[in-house]
Structure formats: C-alpha cells, structure tokens
Write a protein that holds these residues in place. Structure first.
Motif, short mmCIF file in Angstrom:
data_model
loop_
_atom_site.label_atom_id
_atom_site.label_comp_id
_atom_site.label_asym_id
_atom_site.label_seq_id
_atom_site.Cartn_x
_atom_site.Cartn_y
_atom_site.Cartn_z
N PRO A 149 0.90 -1.02 0.03
CA PRO A 149 -0.02 -0.14 -0.06
C PRO A 149 0.66 1.16 -0.03
CG PRO A 149 -0.82 -1.46 1.62
CD PRO A 149 0.83 -2.13 1.29
N PRO A 150 0.48 2.32 -0.75
CA PRO A 150 1.28 3.49 -0.47
C PRO A 150 1.47 4.06 0.98
CG PRO A 150 -0.66 3.62 -2.19
CD PRO A 150 -0.98 2.38 -1.44
N SER A 151 2.55 4.50 0.94
CA SER A 151 2.90 5.20 2.51
C SER A 151 2.84 4.13 3.69
CB SER A 151 1.96 6.42 2.89
OG SER A 151 2.03 7.11 1.89
N ARG A 152 2.56 2.52 3.23
CA ARG A 152 2.72 1.66 4.18
C ARG A 152 3.50 0.46 3.56
NH1 ARG A 152 -2.56 -0.14 5.28
NH2 ARG A 152 -3.30 0.71 3.40
N PRO A 153 4.57 0.56 3.48
CA PRO A 153 5.59 -0.52 2.69
C PRO A 153 5.34 -1.65 3.67
CG PRO A 153 6.96 1.22 3.37
CD PRO A 153 5.53 1.69 3.68
N ASP A 154 5.28 -1.78 5.02
CA ASP A 154 5.34 -3.01 5.74
C ASP A 154 4.08 -3.68 6.06
OD1 ASP A 154 8.17 -2.34 6.27
OD2 ASP A 154 7.66 -1.17 7.79
N ALA A 155 2.90 -3.03 5.41
CA ALA A 155 1.56 -3.65 5.41
C ALA A 155 1.42 -4.81 4.74
CB ALA A 155 0.74 -2.93 5.09
N PRO A 156 0.83 -6.00 5.30
CA PRO A 156 0.76 -7.35 4.54
C PRO A 156 -0.28 -7.28 3.40
CG PRO A 156 -0.29 -7.42 6.60
CD PRO A 156 0.40 -6.09 6.49
N THR A 157 -0.60 -6.17 2.81
CA THR A 157 -1.53 -6.09 1.71
C THR A 157 -1.26 -5.64 0.63
OG1 THR A 157 -2.05 -4.02 2.65
CG2 THR A 157 -3.33 -5.77 3.61
N LEU A 158 -1.77 -5.82 -0.65
CA LEU A 158 -1.59 -5.02 -1.66
C LEU A 158 -2.96 -4.40 -2.10
CD1 LEU A 158 -3.45 -6.83 -4.05
CD2 LEU A 158 -1.46 -8.44 -3.78
N VAL A 159 -2.72 -3.43 -3.19
CA VAL A 159 -4.02 -2.53 -3.57
C VAL A 159 -4.01 -2.78 -4.86
CG1 VAL A 159 -4.76 -0.25 -3.72
CG2 VAL A 159 -3.23 -0.98 -1.60
N ALA A 175 -5.27 -9.06 0.84
CA ALA A 175 -4.09 -9.40 1.52
C ALA A 175 -3.05 -9.78 0.25
CB ALA A 175 -4.49 -10.94 1.99
N ARG A 176 -1.88 -10.03 0.67
CA ARG A 176 -0.73 -9.94 -0.27
C ARG A 176 -0.83 -11.18 -1.00
NH1 ARG A 176 4.18 -7.41 -1.46
NH2 ARG A 176 5.52 -9.18 -0.70
N ASP A 177 -1.57 -12.35 -0.63
CA ASP A 177 -1.77 -13.60 -1.35
C ASP A 177 -2.99 -13.54 -2.51
OD1 ASP A 177 -3.87 -13.97 0.49
OD2 ASP A 177 -2.84 -15.88 1.39
N GLY A 178 -3.66 -12.17 -2.25
CA GLY A 178 -4.87 -12.20 -2.99
C GLY A 178 -5.98 -12.72 -2.43
N SER A 179 -6.04 -13.23 -1.05
CA SER A 179 -7.45 -13.70 -0.46
C SER A 179 -8.11 -12.47 -0.02
CB SER A 179 -6.81 -14.79 0.44
OG SER A 179 -6.00 -13.86 1.53
N GLY A 180 -9.37 -13.02 0.35
CA GLY A 180 -10.24 -11.90 0.88
C GLY A 180 -11.65 -11.87 -0.10
N ALA A 227 6.50 -2.35 -14.86
CA ALA A 227 6.64 -2.35 -13.48
C ALA A 227 7.88 -1.35 -12.79
CB ALA A 227 6.85 -3.89 -12.98
N ARG A 228 7.62 -0.79 -11.81
CA ARG A 228 8.53 0.17 -11.54
C ARG A 228 8.29 0.28 -9.68
NH1 ARG A 228 5.37 4.87 -14.32
NH2 ARG A 228 3.50 5.20 -13.30
N PRO A 229 9.51 0.55 -9.26
CA PRO A 229 9.26 0.62 -7.60
C PRO A 229 8.47 1.71 -7.18
CG PRO A 229 11.48 0.75 -8.49
CD PRO A 229 10.90 0.80 -9.52
N ILE A 230 7.83 1.30 -6.23
CA ILE A 230 6.76 2.46 -5.70
C ILE A 230 7.58 3.43 -4.74
CG2 ILE A 230 4.82 2.82 -4.07
CD1 ILE A 230 4.17 -0.13 -4.25
N VAL A 231 7.11 4.67 -5.12
CA VAL A 231 7.86 5.76 -4.19
C VAL A 231 6.70 6.15 -3.06
CG1 VAL A 231 8.73 8.07 -4.35
CG2 VAL A 231 9.26 6.70 -6.37
N HIS A 232 7.01 5.93 -1.97
CA HIS A 232 6.16 6.01 -0.90
C HIS A 232 6.21 7.63 -0.30
CE1 HIS A 232 5.06 1.94 -0.41
NE2 HIS A 232 6.19 1.44 -0.57
N GLY A 233 4.90 7.91 -0.11
CA GLY A 233 4.95 9.22 0.58
C GLY A 233 5.33 9.05 2.00
N GLU A 234 5.34 10.17 2.86
CA GLU A 234 5.55 9.86 4.28
C GLU A 234 4.47 8.91 5.15
OE1 GLU A 234 6.69 13.12 7.56
OE2 GLU A 234 4.90 13.35 6.81
N GLU A 235 5.07 7.95 5.80
CA GLU A 235 4.26 6.80 6.13
C GLU A 235 3.66 7.48 7.59
OE1 GLU A 235 4.47 2.21 8.04
OE2 GLU A 235 6.39 3.39 7.35
N MET A 236 2.25 7.33 7.48
CA MET A 236 1.56 8.01 8.91
C MET A 236 1.38 6.45 9.66
SD MET A 236 1.07 10.92 8.25
CE MET A 236 -0.18 11.31 9.32
#
Length: 692
Positions: A149-159, A175-180, A227-236
């Motif tokens: 997720p943007p600004s949350r690179p450690d979160a176990p999810t994808l968007v 979820a990172r494995d696509g489940s949900g 595909a390119r690296p995500i440039v994250h904003g400031e993590e809240m």
C-alpha cells in the motif's frame, strides 16, 4: 553500438536505456508475460541514425504498437516521474518513427521542467530513450496493482485499481496472497495477476513494493505492461491507543479541532491550552498527541440573561466586552514588549472573560431559535436547520474585508490594521500578518484579478430556508420565529468577532516570547516556541540563554516531526477512537485518500490547460488529475479529484511531491466553490469544510 536494442538483450544495469526499459528487460528475463519490444537508447536518438534499424526491428513485432518513454529520471526507486512523458498507443509500423520523435520531444515539456526543479534535478540532464512494444489487443480489463500500500510498505496487503473493465472501475485492498472478498475479475485471472505482480516485485528488486500496470485479454491471459518501484509518501502511524486512556469512564466525545488546528501544536501553544483547558465556555480543551481536542464541559456552562430587544447582543459586546479586552491588551499591543508573565496574565484574563461572559451570551442568543425549531420541526435535523438559517454572509469575516479592499470600498491600511494580530494558523508560533502581510496582499491581488466576481449567495439560501419555516407558521408563532431568528443571527455575526479577540491575546504572548528570544540572542528566534511555556517563564529573567535550551528545543522539534506522521482519529470516547462517518453533518466529502494533510482555499480547475489564478497555497479541485497539471499546481497545498484512482499517475505524483491528495471525492465539485476554505485529510480520505 547498435541504435536499436531488443529488450531481451538489455543488461540489468544498462544506464543508457532509462529506467522503464531496464525494468521491462528484467520482467522478460524472469519469464514474466511482458510484451516483446525494442528500445532506442538516448545516445542513438541524439545522433539521428536509428530510423532504418528501427524499421527492421519493428517488422519483427506484431502490430499495433505502443511507443513509450524511458527517461533517465523515470521509474527509479528515488522517483518515478509518473505520467510526465508521452506515450502513444495504437501505432502502425509505418508511423513508428514519427511517434518516437513525439515521445522524445516530451522530455522538454513544461511539466517535466517543473518536476525537475521541484526535485532539484537539472532539466537539461534528462536523457530520453524510447521503448516500442507490442500492444495487447482484445482487452478485458486494465489497471494498476501496488504490491504494497502507498505510504505503508510494511503492511501485509496489496492494492488493486481496475481502471477499465466490463463492470466499470473498481479499487480495493486485499491480502498479499490475493485472498479476501472477491475482486470483479475472473478468479483465475485475479490469482494469476497477484502471482505475476509479486514476481515482478522480486524481478526489479523493488524492496518497498512494485507499481505494476497490467492488462487482461479476453482469453484471461494476464500481461504486465510495466513495473517500477513504488515511491512512498511519508508513512502515517496509527495513534497509540494509550493517548486516549485518560477518557476511560468518560462518555463525552472528544473531537479533533481539525478545522482550526489540523497540525500538531507548538509546545508554546500547547502550554496556552493547558492554562485554559476548562474556560467555562461549555467545553474543555486538551492536547492529545500534540493535537487539539475539545469536549463538552463536564460541569454545567454558565447561563446569561439578555434584554429582549433588537441589538442587545451587539451593545453588550461593544459597550462591555471590547473595553474590557482593551483594558487588558491595548497597553501591551502599542507599548514596549511585555514581560512574559504579564502577557500570560492578560491572556488568561481575556480567555476567562470569554468563558464567563461572551460564550454564555452567544449561547443565550442562539438558544431561543434552537428551542423553537425543536418544538415546531421535531422531525428535522436541528444542526442542519440552524446551519442553513444562520449561513448569512458576514462583513466581519477577513475574507469579506479583503473583497471590500479589492473593490475599493475599504483602504488597505484599514484592513492591515485589523488583521495585524491575526495569523494563518491558530498557533502562537505562527507569524502574525503584522509581521508578514504578504498573504493578505496576495489575496487582495488575486481578488482583483478574478474574472468571475460571482460567488454563491449564502444569504439568499438562508432567507430561502427562513421562508420555508415561515410557510408552516401563522400569527404568534411566526412573530416568535422572527424574534428568535434575529437574535440568533446577531449572535452568529458577533461569533465571528471572538476569533479576533483570541488572536489579539495570542499576539501579545507572541510578542513577549520573541522578546525573550532576542534577549537570549537566539540564532533562530522561532526556537523559543519549541520550549515549554512554563520552562520559559521560569527562566525568563535570565540574561543569557540557559545551557539546556538547545537540547530541549531539538527534542521538541523531533517530537513534533513524529506527531506530524501520526494518523489521529477525528474523535474518541471512553478510551477508544471512533471511526468517522462517511457523510455526517458538517463532516464533508469522502473519497479515497492518497496521503498527506493540508488546509487551504479551494481553486477549481475546470480546464487542465490553464489556471485563472495562482495555485500557491490552494487546494486544487479538479474533475481528474493529470501529471500535465503539475506545472500549474506547483506550490499547491493539496489536490482533490472527482475521478481517478489511488494508484493513478496523478495520485502517484502527489505522493512524490508531498502533496495531500484525495481522489474519487464525489460531491465535492458540486458543493465547493472557489475560495471555500477546506481541510484535506489524505489519510482518512476526507475533505472537511473549514471556518471562513
């Protein structure tokens, strides 16, 4: 050196082909489904000796073709420059050379130059390579997937953001494995997309996540367009639950004063709040995690008796309150700089006067109308009805006086004298307009340049609401309503003046603190606002700066930096944060947040090609966001769009430039007008009306 390189022959560290071409080569080397293609390196484009070789290369590719940029500043982990450069689709083989030249020329565009200047990059150093790829046809769906997720690179999810499909656009987090919960894509294609995107993240070495553009054709085959690296904003960071523990057993709702104080308070301002936390005005104030929260008073608020005559509230304020405030502040405003202790005493007296006299009187002025509406229209929303009836335009607003100066109906000197103690923020650390009148002068200049002087007529809407109420009344009830309405509007009008009183008291304290800073010969006088107020008061008489001052200030600034990256709830009760409603009374408009928080006046952009007014400090409201808008909104406070996805180029650009951003904010375009003051919470996805 060859003038045209096959993507399968591009080395992973080949600097001459740009970021996009290198990443595409890595995808194909990893065996991922990425369309075949070639790249014309920047050096070859500069010589012009590439046309015949390109013609031969394109003959081996399947038409139609996509011609895309691969600039030296593009698709990097340090910055993606998303959407700045041209891409041309549906290109026939005999038109490729012309398309390559058009894409190469986009490197010298105004938007690219503005981006470079904002990122401290030399625009002349940008080298442009061009990629030519086979274009996927017979498309079922297209979109973008962020593996983190943007600004949350450690979160176990994808968007995932589905930009086009038979079922329309869609966005969501899984979820990172696509489940949900199901995603509106064929299940097999969805799982294939997730697996390929995660593999792409590994292939390009994007440790903080990959921004993957994808296409699914009607055979359910997934293709990775790039595909390119995500440039994250400031993590809240979420606010620690411990911050709210003091309210356990307290059923009152503590609300963030977001419209006045969206930012963490300086230690000096927090000290002022602590001095007057309970001022007897019917509410209490408390600093929580650096932010100002208020709650109804735990003890009954004092009442007030008013004469039943027109103008009674105005006379009370003019004859009693203004002289009392002048008695406390005038000498400190006009004379020599006051001692801090004396300034704080005057501040306490003025705020206490507000709590004991002004607030009860204003409340008593509004109460008859509230009681009348509750008795005669019990089915109506009382808060909304009061807001509609009292939404008359006030000549006491600073904005109204700015319009009068622009029209020649008031002198600039008169306005500047009135605005002198006021500041752009409710914080003693903010410079007053007497110190820096530039924002006032810029606002006057912008008002004079307006080509369209028409504004929403709030008074007409308020009168229309009053007419609707009268239509259901007769005789004594109508007279009672008219009396209650007149008194409530008088109280509302004077309610605009109490802001000026608070600013006057705050400015006196600011003068006293700056006097201490000068006596201590601080290299940076504003450091004085980052020491605790009681500490400064204790050391005020010292002729020299105390030894531990620098350490205290450095710690306070670091703490405030942390507070600015904390995502605070709009309210909490009994020790628990409360989730905001999506469309509550006065709450504003909800969209999809892309990070950041800011406040400013709205600037509606109807034509992306040009702006009627400077965007500096404004909240730019557009129907959609495009990177081509960038050069027009440099210096903007925030971006809000009605359409577009959270992973689109416009949102990515906002994150990269540190701009607060909310997309898919439906209803804001119709409801907001140029100049409306709003607060943008790009973390919660909210646009909130602010006081004029």
């Amino acid at each position: 050196m060859r003038s045209v390189l096959d993507l399968d022959r591009v080395a992973a560290d080949d600097a001459q082909v740009g970021g996009k071409a290198r990443n595409l080569a890595k995808l194909r080397a990893a065996g991922l489904p990425c369309p075949a293609g070639v790249v014309v390196p920047a050096a070859a484009l500069a010589t012009g000796n590439w046309r015949s070789e390109l013609e031969d290369a394109c003959a081996r590719l399947r038409a139609p073709l996509a011609v895309r940029s691969s600039a030296s500043i593009e698709d990097l982990s340090s910055g993606a420059a998303p959407g700045l450069f041209a891409s041309i689709l549906e290109v026939a083989p005999d038109a490729v050379a012309e398309a390559v030249e058009a894409v190469a020329t986009s490197a010298r565009g105004v938007a690219v130059r503005s981006y470079c200047l904002l990122r401290n990059i030399d625009p002349e150093a940008v080298a442009m390579s061009v990629v030519i790829q086979e274009q996927v046809t017979d498309v079922l769906a297209t979109g973008v997937l962020y593996t983190r997720p943007p600004s949350r690179p450690d979160a176990p999810t994808l968007v995932v953001d589905i930009e086009h499909s038979d079922d329309g656009p869609w966005a969501g987090e899984r979820a990172r494995d696509g489940s949900g919960a199901p995603v509106p894509l064929p299940p097999a294609a969805w799982q294939q997309l997730v697996d390929h995107a995660l593999a792409a993240e590994r292939a390009i070495g994007a440790e903080q996540g990959a921004d993957v553009e994808w296409v699914i054709d009607r055979s359910n085959q997934v293709w990775l367009a790039q595909a390119r690296p995500i440039v994250h904003g400031e993590e809240m960071r979420p606010a620690p639950i411990e911050l709210f523990q003091f309210s356990h057993g307290d059923d009152r709702e503590w609300s963030w004063d977001v419209t006045h104080n969206p930012d963490p308070l300086s230690p000096a301002q927090a000290g002022l709040v602590d001095r007057v936390g309970a001022i007897g005005a019917g509410f209490e104030m408390r600093v929580v995690g650096g932010y100002l929260y208020t709650a109804p008073s735990a003890t009954p608020a004092p009442g007030a008796e008013l004469p039943d005559s027109a103008g009674a509230i105005t006379r009370f304020f003019t004859d009693e309150i203004v002289p009392a405030v002048d008695a406390q502040l005038a000498a400190f405003e006009r004379g020599s700089e006051p001692p801090l202790g004396a300034a704080l005493s005057a501040y306490d007296q003025v705020v206490g006067l507000y709590g004991r006299r002004v607030a009860p009187t204003l409340r008593a002025g509004r109460q008859p109308l509230q009681q009348f509406l509750a008795a005669h229209s019990p089915e109506a929303n009382l808060s909304q009805s009061m807001t509609a009836l009292l939404a008359t335009r006030s000549d006491r607003h600073l904005a109204a006086r700015i319009r009068r100066v622009a029209a020649g109906d008031e002198s600039i000197d008169s306005l500047l004298a009135y605005a002198a103690p006021m500041a752009p923020a409710w914080d003693v650390a903010a410079p007053t307009f007497a110190e820096d009148p530039a924002p006032i002068l810029e606002a006057i200049a912008a008002e004079r340049q307006r080509s369209d002087k028409r504004r929403p007529d709030d008074t007409r809407e308020a009168d229309a609401q009053a007419f609707r109420v009268r239509a259901s009344l007769d005789g004594a009830d109508e007279r009672a309503f008219e009396s209650a309405l007149a008194r409530a509007r008088e109280a509302h009008e004077l309610g605009e003046t109490d802001d000026h009183v608070f600013f006057r008291a705050q400015a006196v304290v600011r003068r006293a603190l700056l006097a201490v800073a000068r006596r201590w010969q601080l290299e940076r006088p504003t450091d004085i606002f980052y020491a605790k107020l009681d500490w400064v008061l204790e050391h005020e008489s010292s002729p020299h700066c105390p030894e531990d001052f620098g350490r205290l200030v450095a710690t306070a600034r670091a703490v405030r930096d942390q507070q600015q990256t904390t995502s605070m709830p709009l309210s909490f009760r009994a020790g628990r944060p409360r989730k905001p409603r999506s469309r509550g009374a006065g709450l504003g408009w909800r969209g999809i947040g892309c990070g950041g928080r800011a406040r400013g006046p709205v600037l509606k952009v109807r034509d992306l090609g040009s702006l009627r007014e400077p965007a500096h400090g404004r909240v730019v409201l557009a129907r959609s966001l495009s990177p081509s808008l960038l050069f027009q909104v440099a210096g903007a406070a925030a971006l809000v769009s009605i359409y577009g996805g959270p992973l689109g180029h416009g949102a990515a650009m906002a994150r990269e430039l540190g701009l607060a951003c909310v997309v898919q904010c439906h209803g804001a375009w119709e409801a907001l007008a140029d100049g409306d003051d709003v607060w943008v919470d790009g973390d919660a996805g909210l646009v909130v009306p602010a006081p004029d």
